[in-house]
Structure formats: C-alpha cells, structure tokens
Design an enzyme around this catalytic site. Structure first.
Site, PDB file in Angstrom:
ATOM      1  N   SER A  22       0.920  -1.192   0.009  1.00 20.84           N
ATOM      2  CA  SER A  22      -0.070  -0.122   0.068  1.00 20.84           C
ATOM      3  C   SER A  22       0.994   1.181  -0.097  1.00 20.84           C
ATOM      4  O   SER A  22       2.141   1.134   0.431  1.00 20.84           O
ATOM      5  CB  SER A  22      -0.938  -0.073   1.358  1.00 20.84           C
ATOM      6  N   TYR A  67      -1.458  -1.078  10.591  1.00 25.79           N
ATOM      7  CA  TYR A  67      -1.747  -1.537   9.179  1.00 25.79           C
ATOM      8  C   TYR A  67      -0.323  -1.245   8.254  1.00 25.79           C
ATOM      9  O   TYR A  67       0.206  -2.080   7.353  1.00 25.79           O
ATOM     10  CB  TYR A  67      -2.752  -0.862   8.574  1.00 25.79           C
TER      11      TYR A  67
HETATM   12  N1  LIG Z   1      -8.849  -1.222  -0.639  1.00 27.79           N
HETATM   13  C1  LIG Z   1      -7.809  -0.588  -0.759  1.00 27.79           C
HETATM   14  O1  LIG Z   1      -8.236   0.746  -0.808  1.00 27.79           O
HETATM   15  C2  LIG Z   1      -6.392  -0.970  -0.439  1.00 27.79           C
HETATM   16  C3  LIG Z   1      -5.503   0.250  -0.511  1.00 27.79           C
HETATM   17  C4  LIG Z   1      -4.082   0.069  -0.558  1.00 27.79           C
HETATM   18  C5  LIG Z   1      -3.841  -1.377  -0.378  1.00 27.79           C
HETATM   19  N2  LIG Z   1      -4.623  -2.264  -0.635  1.00 27.79           N
HETATM   20  C6  LIG Z   1      -4.209  -3.742  -0.513  1.00 27.79           C
HETATM   21  O2  LIG Z   1      -4.623  -4.468  -1.791  1.00 27.79           O
HETATM   22  C7  LIG Z   1      -4.972  -5.966  -1.414  1.00 27.79           C
HETATM   23  C8  LIG Z   1      -6.414  -6.205  -1.552  1.00 27.79           C
HETATM   24  O3  LIG Z   1      -7.254  -5.420  -0.927  1.00 27.79           O
HETATM   25  P1  LIG Z   1      -8.589  -5.210  -1.180  1.00 27.79           P
HETATM   26  O4  LIG Z   1      -9.140  -4.028  -0.930  1.00 27.79           O
HETATM   27  O5  LIG Z   1      -9.326  -6.004  -2.567  1.00 27.79           O
HETATM   28  O6  LIG Z   1      -9.175  -6.297  -0.056  1.00 27.79           O
HETATM   29  P2  LIG Z   1     -10.790  -6.950   0.027  1.00 27.79           P
HETATM   30  O7  LIG Z   1     -11.825  -6.503  -0.979  1.00 27.79           O
HETATM   31  O8  LIG Z   1     -11.101  -6.910   1.794  1.00 27.79           O
HETATM   32  O9  LIG Z   1     -10.513  -8.425  -0.364  1.00 27.79           O
HETATM   33  C9  LIG Z   1      -9.531  -9.315   0.695  1.00 27.79           C
HETATM   34  C10 LIG Z   1      -9.417 -10.786   0.140  1.00 27.79           C
HETATM   35  O10 LIG Z   1      -8.384 -11.344   1.020  1.00 27.79           O
HETATM   36  C11 LIG Z   1      -8.941 -12.354   1.503  1.00 27.79           C
HETATM   37  N3  LIG Z   1      -8.561 -12.802   3.048  1.00 27.79           N
HETATM   38  C12 LIG Z   1      -8.779 -11.862   3.946  1.00 27.79           C
HETATM   39  N4  LIG Z   1      -8.181 -12.198   4.994  1.00 27.79           N
HETATM   40  C13 LIG Z   1      -7.784 -13.683   4.548  1.00 27.79           C
HETATM   41  C14 LIG Z   1      -7.059 -14.726   5.315  1.00 27.79           C
HETATM   42  N5  LIG Z   1      -7.085 -14.703   6.514  1.00 27.79           N
HETATM   43  N6  LIG Z   1      -6.831 -15.686   4.781  1.00 27.79           N
HETATM   44  C15 LIG Z   1      -7.001 -15.952   3.348  1.00 27.79           C
HETATM   45  N7  LIG Z   1      -7.565 -14.905   2.810  1.00 27.79           N
HETATM   46  C16 LIG Z   1      -7.877 -13.743   3.325  1.00 27.79           C
HETATM   47  C17 LIG Z   1     -10.466 -12.161   1.480  1.00 27.79           C
HETATM   48  O11 LIG Z   1     -11.232 -13.408   1.421  1.00 27.79           O
HETATM   49  P3  LIG Z   1     -12.695 -13.493   2.016  1.00 27.79           P
HETATM   50  O12 LIG Z   1     -13.513 -12.876   0.768  1.00 27.79           O
HETATM   51  O13 LIG Z   1     -13.056 -15.090   2.098  1.00 27.79           O
HETATM   52  O14 LIG Z   1     -12.847 -12.792   3.256  1.00 27.79           O
HETATM   53  C18 LIG Z   1     -10.484 -11.551   0.206  1.00 27.79           C
HETATM   54  O15 LIG Z   1     -10.528 -12.471  -0.978  1.00 27.79           O
HETATM   55  C19 LIG Z   1      -4.305  -6.015   0.200  1.00 27.79           C
HETATM   56  O16 LIG Z   1      -3.341  -6.435   0.278  1.00 27.79           O
HETATM   57  C20 LIG Z   1      -4.753  -4.599   0.696  1.00 27.79           C
HETATM   58  O17 LIG Z   1      -3.830  -4.314   1.993  1.00 27.79           O
HETATM   59  C21 LIG Z   1      -5.989  -2.052  -0.636  1.00 27.79           C
END
Ligand SMILES: NC(=O)c1ccc[n+]([C@@H]2O[C@H](COP(=O)([O-])OP(=O)(O)OC[C@H]3O[C@@H](n4cnc5c(N)ncnc54)[C@H](OP(=O)(O)O)[C@@H]3O)[C@@H](O)[C@H]2O)c1
Length: 249
Positions: free
Chosen positions: A144, A158
């Site tokens: 991130s 985080y």
């Molecule tokens: N969203 C943002 O604004 C943002 C910004 C910067 C960086 N990021 C990074 O981008 C990446 C994806 O974020 P996102 O927003 O797409 O997240 P998200 O929509 O919340 O999806 C998270 C994914 O990770 C899985 N997951 C969570 N905990 C887990 C565990 N203990 N074991 C296995 N799988 C697990 C979830 O599975 P389930 O569906 O089964 O829960 C889901 O498939 C992350 O690394 C995040 O830190 C996100």
C-alpha cells in the site's frame, strides 16, 4: 487479448473479492491457470471460478486461512497437485484494522490477527512457495502507499505490516535471484469496492493527498501486477511499483 502467461500457473492469495478477484480474472485472461485463496467468502470465490471457466480459462479456489501460518505448506502442495507446478505468486490477501496507538479501547486481538494475516502469513506463503517456484518465477507482493508513508493517524499497525512485507520481498529478490525468480512490490492505492475504507475524515485526507485526486479501480492495480508477472518484466526485481494515484509525488 494476447496471452503472455500461457503455460504458467499462478496463485493469488485472497482472490474472492476486490483486487484479488480482478487479478485472478486478468491473469486467467492472459493465459495462466489461476489458483486462489479465500477464508470466508465461499460463494464469491465460486462466482470468480465460474466466471473464469465461462471464458474458457482455468481457476480453482482453496479455502486457506492466511493467519494460520502452519497452513502454508499444505496450500502450496495443493496448488501443485492441482495444476502441476507454480510460476507466479501474488501476495494479495490482507485485512485492515485501524485505531490510534493510544486508544484505550483498541481491539488488540483484531490488531494481532491483522499482523498474523498481513505479515507472518505472507512470509509463510512465500517460504512455502519458494520451494517449488519454477525458474522464471514471479513473486508480487501487494502493499500500500502506506507501506512507505503513513499519511494519517490511526494506521500505524496496518502500515507496519505493509512496510514489513515490502522489506521482506526485497530480501526474497536477493535470495531467489540466482534461480531467475523475481520478487517485486506493488504499492496499491485506495480502491473502489475493496476493503473497508478508513473513516470518512481519514479517507478525505488520503484522497486529497493523491495527485489524481480520486480512488483507483481494482483493474488499474491488477494491470500493474500483471506487468510484473509478465515475461516483459524479466529484468525487474527488487522494485516497488507505485499504483496509488500519486500518493508520494
Ligand atoms: N482497498 C484499498 O483501498 C487498498 C489500498 C491499498 C492497498 N490495498 C491492499 O490491496 C490488497 C487487496 O485489498 P482489497 O481491498 O481488494 O481487499 P478485500 O476486498 O477486503 O479482499 C480481501 C481478500 O483477502 C482475503 N482474505 C482476508 N483475510 C484472509 C485470510 N486470513 N486468509 C485468506 N484470505 C484472506 C479475502 O477473503 P474472503 O473474501 O474469504 O474474506 C478477500 O479475498 C490488500 O493487500 C490490501 O492491503 C488495498
């Protein structure tokens, strides 16, 4: 679309939703067989599998809790048993728990689970995958903008997990380079439809600090991941690719 990943096997952690699902779709469109993990969204995971199959490509979902580091070797064994090998690992799965360090009501159990999922869990999967990744392999760690600059209160834990896996990935680039395996980081930015955004005030501060002054779409970040997974990126390793709308500009 050209299929530069034909013959490759990819594992995307957390592929049931958000950026992970966008990455599964894109890598599959580009010819890879794609395994992915989830922990609780079985229906959404199946929907992603069905969508990929509907386009004539291959995907398979494994339920595997990344916070349980002991699961990682079995996960990698399962992927290899299913698809015959492993070429691309995308460390995407993560959770976000916010709160200031001096909050007397902090949910420390939730914070600890975040450290286990986002940091120790990623390391465990990289260690297990590194045993089997084939030459020419790719490791892409999703971090991130907060991995290099925190930017707002309440995000210390985080940000620490993201900073930690960035540094770990640099070490991986050094360790696996002699095997012609690259390891890189994508610093993702705030995304529509992704994990729960921070509180509205923090969100406003963070979006206002971006050069592009808007949140990103998961497809825009998945494109950066796909570039690093591609044969085109063969001489890129130990790099951080910023896909966060100009947070650091
Ligand atoms: N969203 C943002 O604004 C943002 C910004 C910067 C960086 N990021 C990074 O981008 C990446 C994806 O974020 P996102 O927003 O797409 O997240 P998200 O929509 O919340 O999806 C998270 C994914 O990770 C899985 N997951 C969570 N905990 C887990 C565990 N203990 N074991 C296995 N799988 C697990 C979830 O599975 P389930 O569906 O089964 O829960 C889901 O498939 C992350 O690394 C995040 O830190 C996100």
């Amino acid at each position: 679309m050209s299929k530069p990943l034909t013959g490759k096997v990819a594992l995307v952690t957390g592929g049931s939703r958000g950026l992970g699902a966008a990455t599964v779709r894109l890598l599959a469109e580009q010819g890879a067989d794609v395994a992915f993990t989830y922990v609780s969204s079985a229906k959404q995971a199946q929907a992603v599998v069905d969508e990929v199959h509907g386009k004539g490509a291959k995907a398979f979902a494994f339920r595997s809790d990344q916070a349980d580091t002991s699961r990682a070797p079995a996960l990698i064994d399962d992927v290899v048993a299913h698809f015959g090998g492993l070429d691309i690992l995308v460390n995407n799965a993560a959770i976000s728990v916010a709160g200031t360090v001096d909050d007397p009501d902090a949910d420390t159990a939730a914070l600890d689970r975040m450290h286990a999922t986002n940091y120790l869990g990623v390391i465990a999967v990289i260690r297990a995958a590194s045993r089997v990744l084939r030459t020419g392999g790719r490791i892409i760690t999703v971090s991130s903008g907060l991995g290099s600059r925190v930017g707002a209160p309440g995000l210390a834990d985080y940000a620490a997990t993201k900073s930690g896996i960035e540094r770990y990935t640099m070490g991986v680039a050094r360790d696996l380079g002699p095997r012609n395996i690259t390891a890189n980081v994508v610093e993702a930015g705030l995304m529509e439809g992704g994990m729960e955004p921070p509180d509205p005030e923090t969100l406003k501060v963070l979006v206002g600090s971006l050069s592009l002054q808007r949140m990103g779409h998961p497809d825009e970040i998945a494109a950066a991941i796909a570039f690093l997974a591609s044969p085109t990126a063969s001489y890129v390793t130990g790099a951080v690719l910023d896909a966060h709308g100009g947070y650091n500009a």
